[in-house]
Motif scaffolding. Structure first.
Motif, short mmCIF file in Angstrom:
data_model
loop_
_atom_site.label_atom_id
_atom_site.label_comp_id
_atom_site.label_asym_id
_atom_site.label_seq_id
_atom_site.Cartn_x
_atom_site.Cartn_y
_atom_site.Cartn_z
N LEU A 244 0.90 -1.21 0.05
CA LEU A 244 0.06 0.25 0.09
C LEU A 244 0.88 1.25 -0.03
O LEU A 244 1.94 1.13 0.59
N GLY A 245 0.37 2.33 -0.59
CA GLY A 245 1.07 3.67 -0.65
C GLY A 245 2.05 3.87 -1.60
O GLY A 245 2.89 4.90 -1.40
N THR A 246 2.22 3.04 -2.59
CA THR A 246 3.26 3.21 -3.63
C THR A 246 2.91 3.16 -5.16
O THR A 246 1.73 2.91 -5.20
N LEU A 247 3.80 2.74 -6.19
CA LEU A 247 3.28 2.86 -7.49
C LEU A 247 3.91 1.41 -7.97
O LEU A 247 4.88 1.06 -7.70
N TYR A 248 2.93 0.67 -8.62
CA TYR A 248 3.26 -0.30 -9.55
C TYR A 248 3.24 0.00 -11.05
O TYR A 248 2.47 0.88 -11.48
N TYR A 249 4.28 -0.27 -11.97
CA TYR A 249 4.81 -0.17 -13.22
C TYR A 249 3.93 -0.82 -14.18
O TYR A 249 4.11 -0.98 -15.05
N TYR A 250 2.69 -1.45 -14.09
CA TYR A 250 1.84 -2.23 -14.72
C TYR A 250 0.48 -2.31 -14.26
O TYR A 250 0.20 -1.81 -13.12
N ASP A 251 -0.68 -2.79 -14.96
CA ASP A 251 -1.79 -2.53 -14.76
C ASP A 251 -2.23 -3.84 -13.86
O ASP A 251 -2.32 -4.99 -14.24
N ILE A 252 -2.36 -3.45 -12.38
CA ILE A 252 -2.44 -4.66 -11.77
C ILE A 252 -3.77 -5.39 -11.97
O ILE A 252 -3.87 -6.52 -11.40
N VAL A 253 -4.84 -4.59 -12.38
CA VAL A 253 -6.14 -5.49 -12.27
C VAL A 253 -6.11 -6.35 -13.67
O VAL A 253 -6.59 -7.34 -13.60
N SER A 254 -5.21 -5.87 -14.64
CA SER A 254 -5.29 -6.59 -15.87
C SER A 254 -4.26 -7.82 -15.71
O SER A 254 -3.87 -8.69 -16.58
N SER A 255 -3.58 -7.81 -14.78
CA SER A 255 -2.51 -8.88 -14.59
C SER A 255 -3.22 -10.12 -14.23
O SER A 255 -2.67 -11.22 -14.37
N GLY A 256 -4.35 -10.08 -13.67
CA GLY A 256 -5.08 -11.42 -13.29
C GLY A 256 -5.95 -11.89 -14.50
O GLY A 256 -6.53 -11.06 -15.16
N ARG A 257 -5.88 -13.41 -14.88
CA ARG A 257 -6.50 -13.80 -15.91
C ARG A 257 -7.51 -14.91 -15.29
O ARG A 257 -7.12 -15.77 -14.47
N CYS A 258 -8.59 -14.78 -16.03
CA CYS A 258 -9.51 -15.70 -15.62
C CYS A 258 -10.52 -16.40 -17.04
O CYS A 258 -10.87 -17.45 -16.81
N ASN A 282 3.63 -16.04 -16.52
CA ASN A 282 5.21 -16.05 -15.79
C ASN A 282 5.33 -14.67 -15.32
O ASN A 282 6.46 -14.41 -14.56
N GLY A 283 4.21 -13.87 -15.44
CA GLY A 283 4.66 -12.49 -14.83
C GLY A 283 5.20 -11.53 -15.69
O GLY A 283 5.60 -10.36 -15.01
N ASN A 284 5.20 -11.79 -16.73
CA ASN A 284 5.82 -10.64 -17.87
C ASN A 284 4.49 -9.60 -18.19
O ASN A 284 4.01 -9.96 -19.29
N TYR A 285 4.04 -8.79 -17.31
CA TYR A 285 3.23 -7.90 -17.51
C TYR A 285 3.23 -6.62 -18.54
O TYR A 285 2.32 -5.99 -18.64
N ALA A 286 4.61 -6.66 -18.95
CA ALA A 286 4.95 -5.55 -19.85
C ALA A 286 4.07 -5.86 -21.15
O ALA A 286 3.77 -4.81 -21.91
N THR A 287 3.42 -7.01 -21.53
CA THR A 287 2.97 -7.14 -22.66
C THR A 287 1.40 -6.70 -22.72
O THR A 287 0.88 -6.61 -23.82
N ILE A 288 0.94 -6.22 -21.44
CA ILE A 288 -0.41 -5.81 -21.43
C ILE A 288 -0.26 -4.23 -22.12
O ILE A 288 -1.22 -3.84 -22.36
N ASN A 289 0.76 -3.78 -21.98
CA ASN A 289 1.16 -2.38 -22.44
C ASN A 289 0.94 -2.45 -23.84
O ASN A 289 1.23 -1.14 -24.67
N GLU A 290 1.01 -3.54 -24.71
CA GLU A 290 1.11 -3.68 -26.17
C GLU A 290 -0.12 -3.51 -27.03
O GLU A 290 -1.13 -4.36 -26.25
N GLN A 291 -0.08 -2.82 -28.02
CA GLN A 291 -1.41 -3.12 -28.89
C GLN A 291 -1.57 -4.12 -29.66
O GLN A 291 -0.38 -4.51 -29.96
N MET A 292 -2.61 -4.73 -29.78
CA MET A 292 -2.89 -6.02 -30.62
C MET A 292 -3.90 -5.76 -31.71
O MET A 292 -4.81 -4.97 -31.42
N THR A 293 -3.97 -6.41 -32.83
CA THR A 293 -4.95 -6.11 -33.81
C THR A 293 -5.87 -7.50 -33.57
O THR A 293 -5.45 -8.74 -33.72
#
Length: 321
Positions: A244-258, A282-293
């Motif tokens: 709590l109280g800090t910054l995460y460098y990725y979308d934490i809500v989108s990191s979970g897959r169901c 495997n936790g490579n959440y940087a791919t969330i920031n990529e656009q896909m077609t």
């Protein structure tokens, strides 16, 4: 006379010669004997010096080897990857408008606190949300005490929010206002960045040269039970594990897959390749920031970003331990 004198002279010369010859060997004999006596001592000293030098070289060699091995073991060389350079994205026109609109020297908060942000006096709000066993420096970001500082994240966030005169910000899930404090923990929740703005003011910050939107979730939502409105599954979002109280460098809500990822435009299955699914698992959440077609409609968007409206949150009870 001549003969006698000659003999005498020869005799005298012979005696002198003999004396000279006799005296020189005696001195050479003494020197040789002294040298013979000194030779063992000099030889022993030279041998000891050579051994000491060899021992010193060997010790230095072993010490360097041990130090290098220890340093390699303690501080292994690793590829650090991206440097995560965080910068402000302040529009000069917005900054000028806010400065003209607000006269900070007459502001009561600035007069009392020295800044536009709140000064934390207690942790009552956090204590009412999380159990006391989690109230520590592991689960809550406190002030940095390292000599190197490490205050870049705090300064970047406060500069970005201060440029927009944002002293409180809404939670993207429950819409409750969160006070922004001048010290860690910055909010009673967490900041995170996303390529998509879900709710609230569109405050931008730069990470490695790319622009993202600043988003936030309150502690009560993080400690609540989340479920997906599309598939009905839960336990895919572990909000209790975030500091709590800090910054995460990725979308934490989108990191979970169901459920399978679908196109945000036509709602057809996106067909995420197996390699990308493995990276996300495997936790490579940087791919969330990529656009896909999308293969169906051809729309290129951030399809891996989960829409916050598809999430249902059951508010957790208040802790009073």
């Amino acid at each position: 006379m001549e003969g006698t004198g000659g003999e005498g002279s020869e005799k005298g010369g012979g005696e002198k010669a003999c004396c000279c010859v006799r005296e020189r060997p005696e001195r050479n004999g003494d020197d040789d004997s002294q040298l013979m006596l000194l030779k063992p001592t000099l030889l022993a000293a030279a041998t000891a010096a050579n051994q000491q030098q060899n021992y010193s070289d060997e010790y230095r060699k072993r010490s360097n080897t041990l130090q290098s091995n220890r340093s390699d073991k303690r501080w292994p060389k690793r590829d650090m990857g991206p440097q995560f350079e965080l910068r402000c994205c302040i529009d000069p026109e917005i900054l000028r408008i806010n400065v003209d609109r607000q006269y900070y020297f007459e502001d009561e908060t600035v007069r009392v606190n020295g800044s536009v942000f709140h000064k934390r006096h207690d942790y009552n709000n956090l204590m009412s949300v999380i159990p006391r066993s989690k109230f520590n420096g592991i689960h809550i970001k406190m002030e940095d005490d390292c000599p190197q500082g490490g205050d870049d994240v705090r300064l970047c966030l406060l500069k970005s929010l201060g440029a927009h005169n944002l002293r409180s910000i809404p939670c993207v899930q429950c819409k409750d206002e969160l006070k922004v404090y001048d010290k860690y923990p910055l909010i009673d929740g967490v900041f995170y960045i996303s390529p998509v703005s879900q709710f609230g003011p569109k405050t931008e910050i730069s990470l490695d040269g790319r622009r993202f939107f600043l988003q936030q979730l309150c502690a009560r939502c993080l400690w609540s039970d989340w479920s997906c409105k599309n598939c009905g599954k839960d336990e895919w979002f572990d909000g209790k594990s975030y500091v709590l109280g800090t910054l995460y460098y990725y979308d934490i809500v989108s990191s979970g897959r169901c459920c399978p990822t679908v196109c945000q435009n036509c709602k057809q299955p996106l067909g995420v390749r197996d390699q990308l699914s493995t990276q996300l698992a495997n936790g490579n959440y940087a791919t969330i920031n990529e656009q896909m077609t999308c293969q169906s409609c051809g729309v290129s968007k951030f399809h891996l970003v989960r829409d916050i409206k598809t999430c249902h949150v059951s508010r957790a009870p208040t802790f009073c331990e």
